[in-house]
Design a protein around this motif. Structure first.
Motif, PDB file in Angstrom:
ATOM      1  N   GLN B  54       0.844  -1.195   0.000  1.00 30.74           N
ATOM      2  CA  GLN B  54       0.000   0.000   0.000  1.00 30.74           C
ATOM      3  C   GLN B  54       0.874   1.237   0.000  1.00 30.74           C
ATOM      4  OE1 GLN B  54      -3.182   0.214   2.944  1.00 30.74           O
ATOM      5  NE2 GLN B  54      -3.089  -1.987   3.075  1.00 30.74           N
ATOM      6  N   VAL B  83      -5.129  -9.781   3.313  1.00 29.96           N
ATOM      7  CA  VAL B  83      -5.084  -8.804   4.398  1.00 29.96           C
ATOM      8  C   VAL B  83      -6.436  -8.640   5.098  1.00 29.96           C
ATOM      9  CG1 VAL B  83      -3.248  -7.454   3.328  1.00 29.96           C
ATOM     10  CG2 VAL B  83      -5.621  -6.894   2.848  1.00 29.96           C
ATOM     11  N   VAL B  84      -6.353  -8.249   6.362  1.00 28.00           N
ATOM     12  CA  VAL B  84      -7.529  -7.759   7.092  1.00 28.00           C
ATOM     13  C   VAL B  84      -7.119  -6.375   7.593  1.00 28.00           C
ATOM     14  CG1 VAL B  84      -9.012  -8.057   9.105  1.00 28.00           C
ATOM     15  CG2 VAL B  84      -8.260 -10.052   7.810  1.00 28.00           C
ATOM     16  N   LEU B  85      -7.785  -5.351   7.086  1.00 36.18           N
ATOM     17  CA  LEU B  85      -7.341  -3.983   7.362  1.00 36.18           C
ATOM     18  C   LEU B  85      -8.166  -3.323   8.460  1.00 36.18           C
ATOM     19  CD1 LEU B  85      -7.027  -2.886   3.638  1.00 36.18           C
ATOM     20  CD2 LEU B  85      -5.184  -3.585   5.142  1.00 36.18           C
ATOM     21  N   GLU B  87      -9.347  -0.161   8.252  1.00 31.63           N
ATOM     22  CA  GLU B  87     -10.341   0.784   7.734  1.00 31.63           C
ATOM     23  C   GLU B  87     -11.721   0.141   7.757  1.00 31.63           C
ATOM     24  OE1 GLU B  87      -8.295   1.338   4.058  1.00 31.63           O
ATOM     25  OE2 GLU B  87      -9.750   0.130   2.958  1.00 31.63           O
ATOM     26  N   MET B  89     -15.099  -0.489   6.318  1.00 33.29           N
ATOM     27  CA  MET B  89     -15.755  -0.302   5.025  1.00 33.29           C
ATOM     28  C   MET B  89     -17.264  -0.387   5.194  1.00 33.29           C
ATOM     29  SD  MET B  89     -15.060  -3.776   3.064  1.00 33.29           S
ATOM     30  CE  MET B  89     -14.548  -5.274   3.801  1.00 33.29           C
ATOM     31  N   LYS B  90     -17.928   0.332   4.326  1.00 35.09           N
ATOM     32  CA  LYS B  90     -19.389   0.322   4.358  1.00 35.09           C
ATOM     33  C   LYS B  90     -19.886  -0.014   2.966  1.00 35.09           C
ATOM     34  CE  LYS B  90     -21.798   1.939   7.905  1.00 35.09           C
ATOM     35  NZ  LYS B  90     -23.196   2.291   8.035  1.00 35.09           N
ATOM     36  N   PRO B  91     -19.745  -1.249   2.560  1.00 35.21           N
ATOM     37  CA  PRO B  91     -20.188  -1.582   1.216  1.00 35.21           C
ATOM     38  C   PRO B  91     -21.710  -1.529   1.141  1.00 35.21           C
ATOM     39  CG  PRO B  91     -19.561  -3.552   2.382  1.00 35.21           C
ATOM     40  CD  PRO B  91     -19.279  -2.420   3.302  1.00 35.21           C
ATOM     41  N   ILE B  99     -19.103 -10.546   0.397  1.00 32.41           N
ATOM     42  CA  ILE B  99     -17.821 -10.020   0.871  1.00 32.41           C
ATOM     43  C   ILE B  99     -16.772 -11.128   0.852  1.00 32.41           C
ATOM     44  CG2 ILE B  99     -16.613  -9.085   2.890  1.00 32.41           C
ATOM     45  CD1 ILE B  99     -18.430  -7.000   1.914  1.00 32.41           C
ATOM     46  N   LEU B 151     -14.454 -10.757   7.679  1.00 28.04           N
ATOM     47  CA  LEU B 151     -13.275 -10.265   6.954  1.00 28.04           C
ATOM     48  C   LEU B 151     -12.131 -11.272   7.011  1.00 28.04           C
ATOM     49  CD1 LEU B 151     -13.360  -6.479   7.881  1.00 28.04           C
ATOM     50  CD2 LEU B 151     -13.910  -7.555   5.696  1.00 28.04           C
TER      51      LEU B 151
END
Lengths: 349, 372
Positions: B54, B83-85, B87, B89-91, B99, B151
């Motif tokens: 990133q 990865v598990v980040l 941030e 997210m709001k998909p 997901i 996730l």
């Protein structure tokens, strides 16, 4: 375990059924509105006559002329450009991860409108005519300038509502300049130009149809091919990268495609509001998914139906005088957008 | 070296070309968990972002197996690392299954359609973290704990060999923290994953990790097994703790001692004293604890929160000095509290202390807090 699997299969089936229902309904709506659109007008033409005229090329010569050179190109344009517009909105929403983004609110349509107006006035006074391709090119340049500006602003303003306000301001500035130019242009075509600058599907030629079918068609295919990286991008840029998406390339493609689409629309029909936001939203709700691979074709169909429907109203509601297409799309589109924002606010709480 | 599946060599990381941490030489073998700990803003995320591409690295090399991670094709990398980040997210309108299924991206064709095998892997990934029953729920409508597991399932679905998690326990309550880390521990072993993650909870980091990195300043402060890294002083220095202590045995954290001379002397033994100590600490009353053998549970707590601890070696008769020091404290303290001492052959001396306290009218008995 076996019970789980059963409900699984049931859910998959239910989902598929929902997609199919939405598509079937859209196609039916499309067909009905197409027929209505040819049928209704200052000279009503019955369904039987329409069939004769279109499939056997036989019938009353006046009616033939009305269908072939006025109504049919207009319908095709409304369908193709409406679909393109709604697709362009969906691309921008994906790009900015915000459902309220669209070519009109971000000032992209207005940017295209300005350059097209300038080109028309210039070309009409020096060359006397202007080809579709030149118009589209001019619109593309204009929309790219607006988009570029929005992108620069978006690196400074992380806040999405501030970005939208910036977009609306760009829209106003471009519209003001366009109005100014149009007011002072002393051309015989001024009426036409004026109509166009407010948005209209009237006066479309087969030449226009050909150009927009090719441009929108190719863009549609490319957008459809982007549906896989798009679904990764919906989880956010970093997740998408971790799944192997080349973010820079992908974002560039998104912006270029959405600009080509909104440029084509603006070049031929002028700026049209709310289609780009309202249609994708309604489609996603109807399908209950945001999976690009189903949403993209549905969005296109939905946009086509929506614009054909609005155009039908625009030209028949107060016949013989015509409404601007944006007047009608706003009446139907704006409430959808407001409802969507209220709903989102509720979901946040 | 070769058993470290994922490793860095002289890695320098930072933002906008400005180096933040340099000379990072770390590695993790398959089936191992490597945890980054350190205060906020120390650069844990910067390191994780750099090894997941990133962020651009500013120097050095990152190896995944035999390959240089930064020259690898993104799609190939995606098959090796997921990865598990942090941030959030709001998909929009995506079910949990949608997901998780995105994890199949590096493997599917141009349109991203899932084959029956892909679907089976999605199923299996969701099942392994117990979220299969959530599959049709909207991702935005589930709890933080469930979201984190979904996730994780997504990351597993990518069938990686290296798994990177940036503060995976951040938004979770204690139950879900434990649940997630236990799962991670199990999956790491079962699937031979090389796991790198950052954690805020040093107590959990000590228990879940095979290796730990302390990130502070412009170099890696420490790198090694939890046993070598987790020392009282190391942790205190790392986080600059000056108002509390860290116990490396239990991995627990104690708040600071009440300030001032001891006002109360607590006599206890065999885990009788702890609740009294904590109560006094909360009331902010300085106290002394006596007479404790150094292998007593009371001792382990008292040494962190009592102003003075009178201690004596285990398995022997209580030392003369200890008894004497306790007698001194009987005189200097306001109250002597017998929290339930049992007098046996080894601690005859304690009986003397109690007698003396009684004589001075300072003795109270029991652990009920009303006594104080």
């Amino acid at each position: 375990m076996s019970k789980d699997l059963k409900t699984d299969a049931y859910d998959v089936l239910k989902r598929r059924l929902r997609y199919e229902t939405v598509f079937v309904l859209l196609i039916i709506a499309f067909c009905v509105i197409t027929v209505l659109n040819i049928n209704i007008g200052s000279v009503p033409i019955s369904v039987k006559e329409i069939a004769e005229i279109i499939f056997r090329r036989q019938g009353d010569p006046t009616q033939m002329k009305i269908v072939w050179s006025i109504r049919l190109p207009r319908i095709i344009m409304a369908a193709v450009l409406g679909g393109g517009l709604s697709l362009s909105g969906f691309l921008l929403q994906t790009f900015f991860s915000n459902p309220i983004a669209g070519p009109f609110v971000l000032g992209i349509s207005s940017g295209a409108k300005l350059t097209v107006a300038l080109t028309m006035i210039y070309a009409l006074s020096y060359a006397g005519s202007v080809s579709s391709i030149v118009l589209v090119l001019a619109a593309f340049v204009g929309s790219m300038i607006s988009t570029g500006f929005i992108l620069i602003v978006s690196t400074k303003l992380k806040n999405m509502s501030a970005l939208l306000v910036a977009g609306i301001m760009i829209g106003y500035i471009c519209s003001a300049i366009t109005d100014f130019v149009v007011t002072f242009a002393e051309e015989s075509d001024i009426v036409n130009l004026h109509n166009w600058s407010l948005g209209s599907f009237s006066g479309m030629s087969w030449d226009n149809v050909k150009a927009s079918v090719i441009l929108v068609g190719v863009s549609f295919v490319l957008v459809f091919l982007l549906s896989k990286p798009m679904s990764a991008y919906q989880l956010g840029e970093n997740y998408a990268r971790s799944m192997g998406v080349n973010i820079k390339l992908f974002r560039t493609c998104l912006i270029l495609l959405s600009s080509v689409l909104s440029a084509t629309v603006t070049a031929f029909a002028g700026p049209i509001s709310f289609v780009g936001i309202a249609v994708p939203h309604l489609i996603k709700r109807a399908l209950n998914t945001s999976k690009p691979i189903v949403v993209i074709p549905a969005c296109f169909l939905g946009g086509a139906v929506f614009c054909m429907f609005c155009d039908l109203i625009a030209r028949t509601a107060f016949a013989p005088s015509e409404l601007n297409i944006s007047t009608v799309t706003s009446i139907f589109g704006a409430p959808v957008v407001i409802a969507m924002m209220i709903r989102r606010q509720k979901e946040k709480q | 070296m070769s058993d470290l599946f994922f490793r860095t060599k002289g890695l320098t990381v930072g933002y906008n070309g400005k180096p933040l941490i340099h000379d990072i030489d770390i590695g993790v073998a398959e089936g191992e968990i490597l945890t980054l700990i350190g205060p906020n803003g120390s650069g844990k995320s910067t390191i994780l972002k750099s090894i997941t591409r990133q962020l651009k690295i500013l120097g050095g090399t990152v190896y995944i197996g035999e390959h240089d991670l930064h020259t690898m094709n993104l799609k190939e990398l995606a098959k090796q690392m997921s990865v598990v980040l942090t941030e959030r997210m709001k998909p929009e309108l995506m079910s949990c299954r949608d997901i998780v299924a995105t994890g199949r991206h590096p493997y599917t064709g141009n349109l991203g359609l899932l084959s029956p095998e892909d679907e089976a892997i999605v199923n299996e990934s969701m099942e392994s973290v117990h979220v299969l029953d959530l599959q049709n729920r909207d991702f935005n409508a589930i709890s933080d704990g469930q979201r984190q597991r979904v996730l994780l399932a997504r990351a597993l679905c990518q069938q990686p060999r290296v798994l990177i998690l940036d503060e995976p326990t951040s938004f979770l309550d204690i139950r879900h923290k434990l649940e997630l880390l236990t799962l991670l521990r199990k999956l790491t072993k079962e699937r031979k994953l090389a796991v790198i993650m950052s954690l805020h909870e040093i107590d959990l980091a000590q228990k879940v990790s095979d290796k730990v990195i302390c990130v502070k300043g412009d170099v890696i402060a420490r790198y090694g097994t939890p046993a070598t890294v987790f020392h009282e002083d190391t942790i205190r220095e790392l986080y600059e703790i000056d108002n509390g202590t860290y116990d490396p045995v239990f991995g627990s954290i104690e708040l600071g001692k009440p300030e001032g001379k001891p006002e109360i002397l607590v006599l206890s033994g065999g885990n009788n004293g702890v609740s009294v100590y904590r109560h006094l600490q909360k009331k902010n009353i300085p106290f002394a604890a006596a007479v404790l053998t150094t292998n007593d549970m009371d001792y382990a707590v008292a040494r962190h929160i009592a102003t003075e601890v009178v201690s004596t070696p285990p398995y022997e008769a209580f030392s003369e000095q200890a008894i004497e020091r306790a007698l001194e404290l009987v005189h200097s303290c306001r109250i002597v509290l017998d929290a339930g001492v049992v007098i046996g052959t080894a601690n005859q001396g304690v009986a003397k202390i109690i007698e003396e306290a009684d004589r001075l009218g300072k003795l109270k008995k029991g652990r009920t807090h009303e006594l104080l």
